[in-house]
Enzyme design. Structure first.
Site, mmCIF file in Angstrom:
data_model
loop_
_atom_site.group_PDB
_atom_site.id
_atom_site.type_symbol
_atom_site.label_atom_id
_atom_site.label_comp_id
_atom_site.label_asym_id
_atom_site.label_seq_id
_atom_site.Cartn_x
_atom_site.Cartn_y
_atom_site.Cartn_z
ATOM 1 N N GLU A 1 11.099 -52.074 -15.806
ATOM 2 C CA GLU A 1 11.190 -50.800 -15.567
ATOM 3 C C GLU A 1 12.196 -49.972 -16.090
ATOM 4 O O GLU A 1 13.391 -50.678 -15.838
ATOM 5 C CB GLU A 1 10.664 -50.477 -14.125
ATOM 6 N N HIS B 1 9.873 -39.958 -9.998
ATOM 7 C CA HIS B 1 8.278 -39.763 -10.427
ATOM 8 C C HIS B 1 7.652 -39.534 -9.031
ATOM 9 O O HIS B 1 6.793 -40.556 -8.752
ATOM 10 C CB HIS B 1 8.247 -40.858 -11.275
ATOM 11 N N TYR C 1 10.976 -46.840 1.060
ATOM 12 C CA TYR C 1 11.023 -47.872 -0.094
ATOM 13 C C TYR C 1 9.713 -48.845 -0.356
ATOM 14 O O TYR C 1 9.054 -48.748 -1.202
ATOM 15 C CB TYR C 1 12.437 -48.413 -0.521
ATOM 16 N N HIS D 1 6.970 -55.485 -8.261
ATOM 17 C CA HIS D 1 6.076 -54.725 -8.039
ATOM 18 C C HIS D 1 5.275 -54.413 -9.504
ATOM 19 O O HIS D 1 4.273 -53.665 -9.630
ATOM 20 C CB HIS D 1 6.133 -53.313 -7.570
ATOM 21 N N HIS E 1 13.457 -57.035 -14.539
ATOM 22 C CA HIS E 1 12.606 -56.174 -14.227
ATOM 23 C C HIS E 1 12.695 -55.415 -15.380
ATOM 24 O O HIS E 1 13.783 -54.604 -16.011
ATOM 25 C CB HIS E 1 12.832 -55.432 -12.947
ATOM 26 N N ASP F 1 13.726 -54.948 -7.636
ATOM 27 C CA ASP F 1 13.482 -53.912 -6.687
ATOM 28 C C ASP F 1 13.369 -54.298 -5.170
ATOM 29 O O ASP F 1 13.535 -53.578 -4.137
ATOM 30 C CB ASP F 1 12.132 -53.367 -6.991
ATOM 31 N N HIS G 1 18.698 -51.572 -6.298
ATOM 32 C CA HIS G 1 18.723 -50.339 -5.573
ATOM 33 C C HIS G 1 19.332 -50.240 -4.340
ATOM 34 O O HIS G 1 18.861 -50.933 -3.308
ATOM 35 C CB HIS G 1 17.550 -49.415 -5.352
ATOM 36 N N ASP H 1 14.403 -47.759 -15.138
ATOM 37 C CA ASP H 1 15.627 -47.665 -14.341
ATOM 38 C C ASP H 1 16.654 -48.864 -14.395
ATOM 39 O O ASP H 1 17.829 -48.711 -13.764
ATOM 40 C CB ASP H 1 15.103 -47.288 -12.760
HETATM 41 FE FE1 FEO Z 1 10.503 -50.870 -10.419
HETATM 42 FE FE2 FEO Z 1 13.721 -49.953 -9.617
HETATM 43 O O1 FEO Z 1 12.144 -49.949 -10.874
#
Ligand code: FEO
Length: 402
Positions: free
Chosen positions: A84, A28, A195, A148, A82, A167, A228, A86
């Site tokens: 989100e 994104h 990142y 975040h 988290h 993250d 990640h 992903d």
């Molecule tokens: Fe905030 Fe890797 O998602």
């Protein structure tokens, strides 16, 4: 299950069961030129828990890795650090596969997950200090609100001193090597910085607060297992914590970046003369033409820079589109401790330069001079003014450093 993917043991009864996204190049708006991973972890005790899941299309890969250790139905709990997508996109299918007794998340996580997947999702809310006894393994929860997202939290595995940090401390880097010390350190540091700049820079004050609080929690870390990229261990742990402190402070640096786009080369000529002036003043400088630099790389360069000069030609009474795109992206990062200036060429109206100057001030960048503009093509005198602007920027950077 059509995947041969296997789990990787990272500690006794702890496994990585995530997925590698070798092909992603646009996350994104963030250019993920080295791909990414979505990390999930399996912790086995008398009760077994899955920490986080993966992006929805990678469900099969994660499920195969889990099945290489135990039948998925043998998992008792899921922790969602988290919300989100992903990390939670595969959550509904994972719940269906496993049939867990409980799915743990923060209060804000429950809100976010129910808004994504429906109000009937059965979730158990945990808060900072709550403990999950797995029998032989113990996990504590630490909420990290707005690092975040509002829901973000860490999970800490006491017996193995592993922090599952979602993250935080992560990077977009597709790799089959699981630990930071197995990968070229320059790549790891560069991707971790990119990142931080693109995901965490707007929350730098909260990062500093968290880093200050960490010692008082009395936790030792043997691994920082992010969601990640590689897992930090050994010397990598103090290194990344120290880098987070440096990046979050956004300390003054004797370095300027000159960002611009150009139509017929005039704004480029101005940019080069400003850069010449910065270099003549003895400061480091980098030219970043927008036709060859992605916005997410520019934000990374910004993290390390004390000054930003922004240049645009005027097109149809407005800022050039690539510069407008960058400005829109930059404003959200709330950069700190920067000086700057606006410049640009025009043919007859010249609105871009005023708009750029206003945007710089809106970002609370300290403007070192009135904006510089030139009509059609910079004259020798115009370029001399640009050179002087560069020298002024360098002088101001040196004053700030001293
Ligand atoms: Fe905030 Fe890797 O998602």
């Amino acid at each position: 299950m059509r995947s041969t993917a296997q789990a990787v043991k990272i500690a006794e009864n702890v496994y990585w069961v995530g997925a590698i996204d070798w092909g992603i190049r646009d996350f994104h708006g963030y250019s993920t030129s080295r791909g990414s991973t979505y990390n999930a972890y399996l912790v086995l005790g008398d009760k077994n828990v899955l920490v986080d899941t993966v992006k929805a299309p990678f469900f099969d890969e994660m499920a195969a890795r889990i099945a290489s250790v135990l039948p998925p139905s043998g998992i008792d709990y899921i922790i969602s650090n988290h919300a989100e997508m992903d990390h939670s996109g595969a959550l509904p299918k994972t719940i269906e596969l496993i049939g867990p007794e409980k799915v743990f998340c923060s209060k804000n996580g429950a809100d976010a997950l129910k808004r994504h997947f429906g109000p009937n999702l059965d979730l158990t809310v945990v808060k900072t200090g709550d403990k999950l006894d797995l029998g032989g393994k113990t996990i504590s929860f630490i909420e990290t609100k707005m690092l975040h997202w509002p829901d973000s939290m860490f999970s800490y595995l006491h017996e193995d001193r592993i922090l599952f940090s979602q993250d935080a401390f992560g990077m977009h880097l597709a790799t089959a090597k699981l630990f930071d010390d197995e990968i070229d350190s320059s790549i790891v540091e560069a991707e971790a910085e990119k990142y931080y700049a693109n995901i965490l820079m707007p929350y730098s004050d909260l990062v500093l607060k968290l880093l200050e609080q960490l010692p008082s929690l009395g936790l030792e870390f043997k691994m920082l297992a992010t969601d990640h990229g590689p897992i930090w261990r050994g010397k990598g742990i103090p290194k990344i914590i120290s880098l987070y402190g440096k990046w979050a402070r956004q300390e003054a640096s004797d370095r300027a970046i000159i960002i611009f786009d150009t139509m017929w080369g005039s704004t480029a000529k101005m940019a080069m003369s400003i850069a010449d002036g910065v270099a003549a003043g003895g400061s480091d400088v980098k030219l970043l033409p927008l036709n060859s630099n992605h916005r997410s790389d520019i934000v990374t360069e910004l993290l390390d820079s004390g000054a930003i000069a922004l240049g645009s030609p005027t097109l149809n009474n407005n800022i050039f589109p690539t510069v407008a795109d960058l400005l829109c992206y930059l404003k959200g990062f709330r950069p700190k401790n920067k000086i700057g200036a606006a410049f640009g060429s025009y043919g007859w109206s010249g609105e871009a330069i005023k708009l750029l100057d206003a945007a710089i001030k809106e970002m609370k960048v300290d403007a070192v001079s009135a904006p510089l503009s030139c009509k059609y093509v910079p004259s020798r005198d115009d370029l001399a003014k640009c050179f002087e602007l560069g020298k002024t920027i360098s002088q101001r950077l040196k004053n700030k450093k001293s």
